[in-house]
Write an enzyme that holds these catalytic residues in place. Structure first.
Site, PDB file in Angstrom:
ATOM      1  N   HIS A   1      31.529  44.871  47.229  1.00 31.82           N
ATOM      2  CA  HIS A   1      32.133  44.131  46.198  1.00 31.82           C
ATOM      3  C   HIS A   1      32.242  42.612  46.533  1.00 31.82           C
ATOM      4  CE1 HIS A   1      35.204  44.592  49.719  1.00 31.82           C
ATOM      5  NE2 HIS A   1      35.807  43.771  48.981  1.00 31.82           N
TER       6      HIS A   1
ATOM      7  N   ASP B   1      35.561  40.072  45.876  1.00 36.33           N
ATOM      8  CA  ASP B   1      36.894  40.237  45.370  1.00 36.33           C
ATOM      9  C   ASP B   1      37.228  40.001  44.230  1.00 36.33           C
ATOM     10  OD1 ASP B   1      37.570  41.220  48.026  1.00 36.33           O
ATOM     11  OD2 ASP B   1      37.619  39.109  48.683  1.00 36.33           O
TER      12      ASP B   1
ATOM     13  N   HIS C   1      30.661  41.720  50.080  1.00 33.91           N
ATOM     14  CA  HIS C   1      31.058  42.165  51.338  1.00 33.91           C
ATOM     15  C   HIS C   1      31.250  43.644  51.447  1.00 33.91           C
ATOM     16  CE1 HIS C   1      34.833  40.484  49.684  1.00 33.91           C
ATOM     17  NE2 HIS C   1      35.538  41.468  50.447  1.00 33.91           N
TER      18      HIS C   1
ATOM     19  N   ARG D   1      44.697  38.900  55.846  1.00 31.93           N
ATOM     20  CA  ARG D   1      43.901  38.432  55.283  1.00 31.93           C
ATOM     21  C   ARG D   1      44.520  37.401  54.199  1.00 31.93           C
ATOM     22  NH1 ARG D   1      39.780  40.706  50.286  1.00 31.93           N
ATOM     23  NH2 ARG D   1      41.018  39.333  49.189  1.00 31.93           N
TER      24      ARG D   1
HETATM   25  C1  SIN Z   1      38.025  43.325  52.488  1.00 35.59           C
HETATM   26  O1  SIN Z   1      37.216  43.434  51.879  1.00 35.59           O
HETATM   27  O2  SIN Z   1      38.610  42.262  52.436  1.00 35.59           O
HETATM   28  C2  SIN Z   1      37.978  44.046  53.919  1.00 35.59           C
HETATM   29  C3  SIN Z   1      37.129  43.456  54.849  1.00 35.59           C
HETATM   30  C4  SIN Z   1      37.155  44.282  55.974  1.00 35.59           C
HETATM   31  O3  SIN Z   1      38.245  44.950  56.445  1.00 35.59           O
HETATM   32  O4  SIN Z   1      36.286  43.815  57.072  1.00 35.59           O
END
Ligand code: SIN
Length: 284
Positions: free
Chosen positions: A101, A103, A258, A273
Site C-alpha cells: 500500500h 498510505d 510498502h 510512527r
Molecule cells: C506501516 O504500514 O506503516 C507499517 C510498517 C511496518 O510495520 O513495518
C-alpha cells in the site's frame, strides 16, 4: 554535509545514512539536504537514532507538517503519533500495513511520507519492504503505459469501509475504525503522479486502496491492475529493511508502496510512527 555518509541499499531505492544524530538541533541547511536525499532515494534508514516522541515529531517536521491519520487511533498521550504494535500473544492474524500500500492514497491530499522509529523488535523477522514507483513507471511495458498514462485511478478507503471490509482478523493492538460508509466513497486521482521535489513521474496505484481505473469497471480493471502490481513489486524494484534496535526509517509515500512482513508470531513488535502531510497529486 560534514560527517554524513550515505550508502545505497539497492542501486535505485533506499539509502542508509550515518554520521547524523536527529536528537540534535537540525539546521535549515541540513533539513533541505535531508529533503533532497529523501526525494532522490525514497527510503532513508538512519541507524541508532532512538528518538523519543518530541524528537521524532521534530524530525518529521523537517519533511512537512505533522499529519493526523483518519481511521487509526493515535497514542492516548499524543494525537500525532501512532503505535504500530503486534503483541507476542497475537497469532495467525493480519497486521497493520501487511499488504502492499501507499498510505491513505485515497485522500484528496495523501501523506507525503512517514517516519518509523523502532522501539521493541522481535529477535528476527518483522522486516519492512518498499517498492519503487519511479523505476516501475520508467520500465513499464508499452501496452500498460498506454492504459495508465494520463488516466485517473479510483481510490477508496476500502479497509475502513463497508463494501470491501477485510474478512481476516487484524491485530487488536492497532485500534482502527471499520465499517464507515464514508470510507467507500470513491476519489479519482492520477495513476501516474509527478513528484513535487524530484520532478520524477511515479506509478500511484496500490492493491489496498485502488479499486479500478477511471472509465473502466472493477472487472475490466482487475487484470490490468494485477499486471501493474506484479510489475511494481518485482524484486529488483524493492528494498527490504531488517530492523535493528534504535533504527529510524523515513519513507516517501508519493512514489513508493510498502509492506510490513508478518513472520514473527510469538514476539512483540512496537514502532512509533509519524506522518507528514503531502499535496493533491499532480498528473505526470
Ligand atoms: C506501516 O504500514 O506503516 C507499517 C510498517 C511496518 O510495520 O513495518
Amino acid at each position: 554535509m560534514t560527517g554524513l555518509v550515505q550508502e545505497p541499499i539497492t542501486p535505485r531505492l533506499g539509502s542508509c545514512l550515518t554520521g547524523l544524530d536527529l536528537k540534535q538541533p537540525i539546521s535549515p541547511a541540513l533539513a533541505e539536504d535531508l529533503r533532497q536525499r529523501l526525494a532522490d532515494r525514497l527510503v532513508l534508514v538512519l541507524p541508532e537514532q532512538n528518538l523519543d516522541i518530541p524528537a521524532l515529531k521534530r524530525a518529521t517536521e523537517v519533511f512537512g507538517p505533522l499529519m493526523r491519520l483518519p481511521y487509526v487511533a493515535p497514542l492516548p498521550k499524543d494525537p500525532d503519533v501512532i503505535a504500530v504494535l503486534k503483541e507476542a500473544e497475537e497469532r495467525n492474524i493480519h497486521v497493520f500495513g501487511g499488504n502492499w500500500h501507499s498510505d491513505f492514497s485515497y485522500l484528496e491530499k495523501p501523506p507525503g511520507g512517514s517516519l518509523l522509529q523502532a522501539v521493541d523488535l522481535p529477535p528476527v523477522g518483522g522486516d519492512t519492504l518498499w517498492a519503487d514507483g519511479v523505476t516501475a513507471w520508467e520500465t513499464l511495458p508499452d501496452d500498460l503505459r498506454a492504459v495508465v498514462d494520463g488516466r485517473n485511478a479510483i481510490q477508496t478507503g476500502k479497509p475502513y469501509g463497508v463494501k470491501h471490509r477485510p474478512k481476516v482478523a487484524t491485530s487488536k493492538s492497532v485500534k482502527m475504525t471499520r465499517g464507515d460508509p464514508e470510507a467507500d466513497r470513491e476519489r479519482a486521482l492520477p495513476a501516474v503522479r509527478r513528484h513535487p521535489i524530484s520532478g520524477k513521474a511515479a506509478l500511484f496505484v496500490n492493491p489496498t486502496y485502488t479499486t479500478r481505473l477511471e472509465g473502466m469497471s472493477e472487472e475490466e480493471s482487475a487484470p490490468i491492475l494485477a499486471r501493474l502490481y506484479a510489475h511494481m513489486t518485482r524484486p529488483e524494484f524493492q528494498c527490504r529493511h531488517r530492523w535493528r534496535p534504535g533504527d529510524l526509517v523515513i519513507w516517501d509515500n508519493r512514489a513508493t508502496m510498502h509492506f510490513a512482513v508478518n513472520d514473527y508470531d510469538g514476539h512483540r513488535r512496537l514502532l512509533y510512527r509519524t506522518t507528514f502531510a503531502g499535496e493533491a497529486p499532480v498528473m505526470a
